[in-house]
Design a protein around this motif. Structure first.
Motif, short mmCIF file in Angstrom:
data_model
loop_
_atom_site.label_atom_id
_atom_site.label_comp_id
_atom_site.label_asym_id
_atom_site.label_seq_id
_atom_site.Cartn_x
_atom_site.Cartn_y
_atom_site.Cartn_z
N THR A 51 4.19 7.24 -2.41
CA THR A 51 3.07 7.38 -1.86
C THR A 51 2.88 8.49 -0.46
O THR A 51 4.00 8.43 0.00
N THR B 118 -1.21 5.75 -3.25
CA THR B 118 -0.80 4.69 -3.14
C THR B 118 0.39 3.74 -4.31
O THR B 118 -0.88 3.41 -5.04
N SER C 119 2.74 0.68 -5.29
CA SER C 119 3.26 0.15 -5.15
C SER C 119 4.72 -0.80 -6.71
O SER C 119 4.25 -0.14 -7.69
#
Length: 122
Positions: A91, A119, A121
């Motif tokens: 990220t 990004t 996750s």
């Protein structure tokens, strides 16, 4: 002068893939070593990958080696970063750059793009 515009960032789950693109203006694109840097929140910008003029050589930071692939299309004035097996640690804001190869086989940038957010996750 070279102007660089990145695209392709976004949100992806861990283990997934993403491809970043960097479109360059100007006829001088093929004369430059092209590369990608990234900057995570609260950290310094770090080198990720570079590709030589003509695409003969590619160079990677240890943190991305084996997972990321850099390529370039001189006819389209575009450089790509194919990212796979993504981890939350990937990220960052990813920046495209144009410049010269250093003795340490990283990139000394003369020009920068504005960056694109990636990004990952968990």
């Amino acid at each position: 002068q070279v102007q660089l515009v990145e695209s392709g960032g976004g949100l992806v789950q861990a283990g997934g893939s993403l491809r970043l693109s960097c479109a360059a203006s100007g006829r001088a694109f093929r004369r430059y070593v092209m590369g990608w840097f990234r900057q995570a929140p609260g950290k310094e910008r770090e080198f990720a990958a570079a590709i030589s003029t003509g695409g003969v050589g590619t160079y990677y930071a240890d943190s991305v080696k084996g997972r990321f692939t850099i390529s370039r299309d001189d006819a389209q004035n575009t450089v790509y970063l194919q990212m796979g097996s993504l981890k939350p640690d990937d990220t960052a804001v990813y920046y495209c750059a144009a410049g010269k190869l250093t003795r340490q086989l990283t990139l000394s940038a003369d020009y920068w793009g504005q960056g694109t957010q990636v990004t990952v996750s968990s």
